[in-house]
Design a protein around this motif. Structure first.
Motif, PDB file in Angstrom:
ATOM      1  N   UNK A   3      -2.682  -1.665  -4.727  1.00 46.51           N
ATOM      2  CA  UNK A   3      -2.382  -2.223  -3.411  1.00 46.51           C
ATOM      3  C   UNK A   3      -1.566  -1.244  -2.573  1.00 46.51           C
ATOM      4  N   UNK A   4      -0.535  -0.643  -3.174  1.00 46.05           N
ATOM      5  CA  UNK A   4       0.300   0.291  -2.420  1.00 46.05           C
ATOM      6  C   UNK A   4      -0.469   1.564  -2.090  1.00 46.05           C
ATOM      7  N   UNK A   5      -1.406   1.981  -2.964  1.00 43.59           N
ATOM      8  CA  UNK A   5      -2.232   3.147  -2.663  1.00 43.59           C
ATOM      9  C   UNK A   5      -3.135   2.882  -1.467  1.00 43.59           C
ATOM     10  N   UNK A  61      -5.769  -3.374  10.623  1.00 45.18           N
ATOM     11  CA  UNK A  61      -6.315  -3.274   9.261  1.00 45.18           C
ATOM     12  C   UNK A  61      -5.190  -3.346   8.226  1.00 45.18           C
ATOM     13  N   UNK A  62      -4.057  -2.678   8.506  1.00 43.58           N
ATOM     14  CA  UNK A  62      -2.907  -2.724   7.598  1.00 43.58           C
ATOM     15  C   UNK A  62      -2.345  -4.136   7.504  1.00 43.58           C
ATOM     16  N   UNK A  76       7.047  -6.102   3.096  1.00 41.42           N
ATOM     17  CA  UNK A  76       7.683  -4.908   3.660  1.00 41.42           C
ATOM     18  C   UNK A  76       6.760  -4.194   4.632  1.00 41.42           C
ATOM     19  N   UNK A  77       5.523  -3.937   4.196  1.00 42.82           N
ATOM     20  CA  UNK A  77       4.585  -3.209   5.046  1.00 42.82           C
ATOM     21  C   UNK A  77       4.235  -4.023   6.282  1.00 42.82           C
ATOM     22  N   UNK A  78       4.019  -5.329   6.111  1.00 40.50           N
ATOM     23  CA  UNK A  78       3.688  -6.180   7.252  1.00 40.50           C
ATOM     24  C   UNK A  78       4.802  -6.150   8.297  1.00 40.50           C
ATOM     25  N   UNK A  87       4.441  -4.399  12.025  1.00 37.36           N
ATOM     26  CA  UNK A  87       4.599  -5.193  13.248  1.00 37.36           C
ATOM     27  C   UNK A  87       5.613  -4.539  14.185  1.00 37.36           C
ATOM     28  N   UNK A  88       6.742  -4.104  13.627  1.00 44.67           N
ATOM     29  CA  UNK A  88       7.764  -3.450  14.449  1.00 44.67           C
ATOM     30  C   UNK A  88       7.242  -2.126  15.009  1.00 44.67           C
ATOM     31  N   UNK A  89       6.465  -1.383  14.208  1.00 46.03           N
ATOM     32  CA  UNK A  89       5.920  -0.105  14.684  1.00 46.03           C
ATOM     33  C   UNK A  89       4.943  -0.334  15.844  1.00 46.03           C
TER      34      UNK A  89
END
Length: 375
Positions: free
Chosen positions: A261-263, A294-295, A319-321, A325-327
């Protein structure tokens, strides 16, 4: 060790509150003792001490290298190797695995230092990557003969050193690492199975991710990212859809799902970074937003498909979500409003993300009530 102590406290509390009977509590304690890693704080300190002692030996020998005769130099290195490997085997035969593994590690460090020092003494030709390759090969042989988990982990770490040493283009074959690193990691994976060195599995997974990123940067080719995204997505989906099958095949289903998943997410983030660094044009922002969606979609899919049972996937997705969103808000809204308005928008977004996480945790808790996570 801290986790074990915490679990014992919970078992005692469950027993006191009548949630489990005395027999069940005793069975749980026995199961914890039988499945304990045996490598708690004492083992960590033993390995740390071995690394420091190995560094001290190297520094001492290097500082007095010119004052010794060649015979004394070689004899000193062989003596430390002999004491490390034979002494470690002796300690293990007495049941002292912690200091036995620590002595093995001292010998492995001395072997690498001996290659460098003897090569310097006899003016042997070759570059640093060749010396590191010999080092990892010797450590692998020692791990095989001694069946040592810590030497398997050391082999993976030295393979990582070889990967980054191979980026030096001054000598040797410039791109031999492309096939050698996967071969070395495949051998390490076999040693993991043979020695049951579970800690090395995480090092192999992390080094494979680093290998993908190094190849992408070094060759400036996005093909490796597509391949990594496909394989990572495949492992993630196998853990999400058929976890039992993946567990029977590998015995490591949840971790493989999390690393896959992280890859996948790292590959998508790298694509987004490539678009952002390619320059500002009319298509840059829309393409970044497209990859960003997509992310976000992959993050939500991770939560829905396996977040209820795979804690690592759950928190990677959160974390990624949140960061994505902030980015996206910074790239789109942040360029059109002032500083105060941006901080106001960011604060609202963070609160909305917090509400999202709380609601998602409640949903996941209903799907898997056995795992309770405090938000």
């Amino acid at each position: 060790m801290a986790i074990t102590i915490g679990l014992r406290k919970h078992i005692a509390r469950w027993q006191r509150d009548g949630l489990i009977d005395d027999a069940t509590a005793e069975l749980l304690r026995k199961d914890m003792d039988s499945h304990g890693s045996g490598f708690g704080l004492g083992g960590i300190l033993a390995v740390l001490g071995a690394v420091l002692l190995g560094a001290a030996i190297i520094s001492l020998v290097a500082a007095n290298w010119e004052a010794m005769s060649r015979l004394v130099r070689v004899g000193l290195i062989i003596s430390v190797l002999w004491l490390g490997y034979v002494g470690g085997a002796w300690r293990e035969s007495l049941g002292d695995k912690r200091f036995g593994q620590a002595l093995y590690l001292i010998a492995a460090i001395t072997f690498g230092a001996g290659i460098a020092l003897i090569g310097q003494m006899y003016h042997l030709s070759g570059d640093v990557s060749d010396a590191v390759l010999l080092w990892v090969a010797g450590t692998m042989v020692a791990a095989l003969l001694l069946r040592s988990p810590v030497l398997v982990s050391a082999s993976v770490a030295i393979t990582g050193l070889y990967l980054f040493c191979s980026l030096d283009r001054t000598s040797g074959e410039p791109f031999s690492y492309l096939w050698l690193v996967p071969v070395l990691l495949f051998i390490c994976a076999g040693l993991v199975w043979y020695t049951k060195g579970k800690a090395a599995r995480h090092l192999i997974a992390l080094l494979l991710i680093a290998y993908v990123l190094v190849v992408r940067i070094d060759l400036d080719n996005a093909t490796v990212l597509w391949l990594a995204a496909f394989l990572g997505g495949a492992f993630f989906m196998m853990d999400a859809v058929r976890p039992g099958l993946l567990e029977r095949i590998t015995g490591w289903a949840e971790a493989l799902g999390a690393y896959g998943f992280v890859t996948l997410l790292l590959a998508l983030l790298f694509f987004q970074f490539d678009i952002a660094s390619s320059g500002i044009d009319d298509d840059s922002i829309p393409n970044q937003v497209l990859v960003g969606f997509a992310i976000l979609g992959c993050s939500i899919a991770g939560l829905v498909l396996s977040g209820h049972r795979n804690l690592a996937v759950r928190w990677i997705a959160y974390t990624v979500f949140s960061l994505e969103v902030l980015y996206l808000a910074f790239e789109t809204i942040g360029t059109m409003i002032g500083t105060a308005s941006f901080f106001l928008s960011a604060g609202v977004l963070v609160l909305l993300l917090a509400a999202f996480v709380i609601r998602m945790e409640r949903r996941l808790q209903k799907r898997n009530p056995k795992r309770q996570v405090t938000v």
